[in-house]
Design a protein around this motif. Structure first.
Motif, PDB file in Angstrom:
ATOM      1  N   ILE A 114     -13.587  -6.496   4.232  1.00 54.42           N
ATOM      2  CA  ILE A 114     -13.957  -6.749   2.716  1.00 54.42           C
ATOM      3  C   ILE A 114     -13.521  -7.116   1.797  1.00 54.42           C
ATOM      4  O   ILE A 114     -13.381  -8.541   1.405  1.00 54.42           O
ATOM      5  CB  ILE A 114     -14.835  -5.630   2.597  1.00 54.42           C
ATOM      6  CG1 ILE A 114     -16.035  -5.275   2.787  1.00 54.42           C
ATOM      7  CG2 ILE A 114     -15.098  -5.860   0.763  1.00 54.42           C
ATOM      8  CD1 ILE A 114     -16.867  -3.593   2.790  1.00 54.42           C
ATOM      9  N   GLU A 115     -12.217  -6.433   2.062  1.00 53.10           N
ATOM     10  CA  GLU A 115     -10.819  -6.943   0.824  1.00 53.10           C
ATOM     11  C   GLU A 115      -9.878  -8.075   1.708  1.00 53.10           C
ATOM     12  O   GLU A 115      -9.968  -8.495   3.082  1.00 53.10           O
ATOM     13  CB  GLU A 115      -9.812  -5.672   0.672  1.00 53.10           C
ATOM     14  CG  GLU A 115     -10.285  -4.331  -0.105  1.00 53.10           C
ATOM     15  CD  GLU A 115     -10.500  -5.033  -1.170  1.00 53.10           C
ATOM     16  OE1 GLU A 115     -10.100  -5.943  -2.101  1.00 53.10           O
ATOM     17  OE2 GLU A 115     -11.554  -4.129  -2.127  1.00 53.10           O
ATOM     18  N   LYS A 149     -17.989  -8.661   7.608  1.00 54.12           N
ATOM     19  CA  LYS A 149     -17.000  -7.651   8.385  1.00 54.12           C
ATOM     20  C   LYS A 149     -18.296  -7.382   9.154  1.00 54.12           C
ATOM     21  O   LYS A 149     -19.011  -6.485   8.595  1.00 54.12           O
ATOM     22  CB  LYS A 149     -17.008  -6.828   7.101  1.00 54.12           C
ATOM     23  CG  LYS A 149     -16.024  -6.225   8.059  1.00 54.12           C
ATOM     24  CD  LYS A 149     -15.524  -4.579   6.674  1.00 54.12           C
ATOM     25  CE  LYS A 149     -15.027  -3.211   7.679  1.00 54.12           C
ATOM     26  NZ  LYS A 149     -14.315  -2.332   6.291  1.00 54.12           N
ATOM     27  N   ARG A 171       0.422  -0.749   0.127  1.00 55.26           N
ATOM     28  CA  ARG A 171       0.021  -0.079  -0.070  1.00 55.26           C
ATOM     29  C   ARG A 171       0.807   1.223  -0.036  1.00 55.26           C
ATOM     30  O   ARG A 171       0.664   2.329  -0.804  1.00 55.26           O
ATOM     31  CB  ARG A 171      -0.712  -0.115   1.131  1.00 55.26           C
ATOM     32  CG  ARG A 171      -1.782  -0.878   1.229  1.00 55.26           C
ATOM     33  CD  ARG A 171      -3.335   0.439   2.547  1.00 55.26           C
ATOM     34  NE  ARG A 171      -4.442  -0.594   1.826  1.00 55.26           N
ATOM     35  CZ  ARG A 171      -5.312  -2.222   2.021  1.00 55.26           C
ATOM     36  NH1 ARG A 171      -4.375  -2.603   2.829  1.00 55.26           N
ATOM     37  NH2 ARG A 171      -6.137  -2.373   1.384  1.00 55.26           N
TER      38      ARG A 171
HETATM   39  P1  XMP Z   1     -11.889  -2.915   3.608  1.00 53.98           P
HETATM   40  O1  XMP Z   1     -11.237  -4.245   3.529  1.00 53.98           O
HETATM   41  O2  XMP Z   1     -11.295  -2.360   4.566  1.00 53.98           O
HETATM   42  O3  XMP Z   1     -12.451  -2.472   3.192  1.00 53.98           O
HETATM   43  O4  XMP Z   1     -12.996  -3.563   4.524  1.00 53.98           O
HETATM   44  C1  XMP Z   1     -13.833  -1.416   3.850  1.00 53.98           C
HETATM   45  C2  XMP Z   1     -13.942  -0.700   2.244  1.00 53.98           C
HETATM   46  O5  XMP Z   1     -12.622  -0.122   1.779  1.00 53.98           O
HETATM   47  C3  XMP Z   1     -11.827  -0.201   0.300  1.00 53.98           C
HETATM   48  N1  XMP Z   1     -10.206  -0.301   0.191  1.00 53.98           N
HETATM   49  C4  XMP Z   1      -9.397   0.786  -0.057  1.00 53.98           C
HETATM   50  N2  XMP Z   1      -9.944   1.543  -0.728  1.00 53.98           N
HETATM   51  N3  XMP Z   1      -7.695   2.233  -0.573  1.00 53.98           N
HETATM   52  C5  XMP Z   1      -8.887   2.723  -1.201  1.00 53.98           C
HETATM   53  O6  XMP Z   1      -8.835   3.804  -1.851  1.00 53.98           O
HETATM   54  C6  XMP Z   1      -7.712   1.180   0.130  1.00 53.98           C
HETATM   55  O7  XMP Z   1      -5.776   1.337   0.681  1.00 53.98           O
HETATM   56  C7  XMP Z   1      -8.496   0.494   0.896  1.00 53.98           C
HETATM   57  N4  XMP Z   1      -8.467  -0.416   1.442  1.00 53.98           N
HETATM   58  C8  XMP Z   1      -9.695  -0.944   0.905  1.00 53.98           C
HETATM   59  C9  XMP Z   1     -12.457  -1.722  -0.172  1.00 53.98           C
HETATM   60  O8  XMP Z   1     -13.014  -1.884  -0.985  1.00 53.98           O
HETATM   61  C10 XMP Z   1     -13.363  -1.583   0.306  1.00 53.98           C
HETATM   62  O9  XMP Z   1     -14.607  -0.870  -0.353  1.00 53.98           O
END
Ligand code: XMP
Length: 319
Positions: free
Chosen positions: A316-317, A311, A102
């Motif tokens: 999610i990812e 979640k 990242r």
């Molecule tokens: P997670 O994986 O944290 O994701 O449950 C929640 C939402 O955020 C998006 N996501 C990101 N979007 N940069 C972004 O712009 C990132 O580093 C990032 N990490 C997660 C993910 O796709 C979901 O919609």
């Protein structure tokens, strides 16, 4: 939509007031938020806006081309298109840690964006598609990936480095309102309805080292998966659906041959804001069909699994 028409007019007035005769630059990610922000600002200040689209090589199939076509041809918005796949993949070589990936992607993005933005000359403003949940998440530290969302998505650090003032016309809106505003601005329905896509793109859907070979396999699988979801009429019911290419090979059989290929994990969730999510209950019939198609059509994959984690506790990812 009356409310959104009123919001649009008011936002346009405010953008004009803030920007005056200044130049604005906007980084397009290919997603809905930055696109809606850009079109809105273009309506407000026209040619004072220049967009920069950085193709990281980590986008979905056809995504870059679609954004470029939409902005250049349909809206006639000045757009700088940077092909940077080799640069990004080069920097990611040998890197396995999710947070390092990242950070590298975020830093590389800023470098490329800054170099391009400088060419635009005397820009005074940076436009961003920051939404209300982004504003909230950035103050509620939970140690999870949400904190990092800002650092890439909103090109953090850049405004200070380049002495730019922020223009954030979507700061008060939720995702569904941004979609309504996008429709109000004439963006195509399928574009406005697109699932969210993370800034680091496919890199965080390839646990372990990211290579061109893996990105290509994943892009192909992702396109087939989404195609089946669309055909089944399920796309709009799902908040986000994607495939993850696991760094694991398993044994299989194809005809008389033994195969030894990658495992693909499929993810699909429902959600209203991405903060919590439930896995989507596909029918077994659908899962069987998609598995057959993926294994037949994507070389390098011989096994498909479905992620049934909600979640919390899962994100999610996968990274
Ligand atoms: P997670 O994986 O944290 O994701 O449950 C929640 C939402 O955020 C998006 N996501 C990101 N979007 N940069 C972004 O712009 C990132 O580093 C990032 N990490 C997660 C993910 O796709 C979901 O919609």
């Amino acid at each position: 939509d009356w409310t959104m028409a009123a919001f649009r007019d008011e936002a346009i007035r405010e953008i004009r007031k803030q920007v005056g005769a200044g130049r604005v630059i906007c980084g397009l990610s290919g997603g809905v938020d930055s696109s809606v922000a850009a079109v809105l600002i273009h309506e407000a200040v026209g040619e004072q806006l220049t967009c920069v689209f950085v193709d990281t090589g980590l986008m979905r199939a056809g995504e870059g081309e679609e954004v470029v076509r939409l902005f250049r041809e349909r809206y006639n918005i000045p757009l700088i298109h940077v092909q940077a796949e080799e640069l990004f993949l080069g920097k990611l070589k040998g890197v396995e840690d999710p947070e390092k990936k990242r950070k590298i992607i975020g830093a590389t993005f800023i470098d490329v964006f800054e170099a391009e933005a400088k060419k635009v000359g005397d820009a005074e403003f940076l436009a961003q598609g920051t939404l209300y949940p982004d504003v909230i998440e950035s103050v509620s530290f939970d140690g999870g990936p949400s904190v990092t969302i800002k650092s890439h998505h909103n090109v953090g650090g850049l405004p200070e480095r380049m002495n730019l003032k922020l223009v954030e016309p979507l700061r008060e809106l939720f995702k569904d309102e941004v979609r309504a505003l996008g429709r109000e601005l004439g963006l195509p329905a399928h574009f406005v309805g697109r699932h969210p896509f993370p800034g680091p793109g496919l890199a965080i859907r390839i646990p372990g080292e990211v290579t061109k070979e893996k990105a290509d396999i994943l892009r192909k699988a992702d396109a087939i998966y989404l195609d089946e979801i669309r055909k089944a009429g399920l796309y709009d019911e799902i908040w986000q659906a994607f495939a993850v290419l696991l760094p694991v090979r398993t044994v299989g059989v194809m005809g008389d041959e033994r195969t030894y290929d990658y495992v693909l994990a499929l993810r699909a969730v429902t959600s209203t804001d991405g903060m919590t999510a439930d896995y989507y209950p596909f029918t077994h019939d659908f899962l069987g069909r998609i598995s057959t198609r993926l294994i037949n059509e994507v070389r390098g994959v011989n096994r498909v699994v479905y992620d049934v984690t909600s979640k919390p506790p899962g994100t999610i990812e996968w990274e």
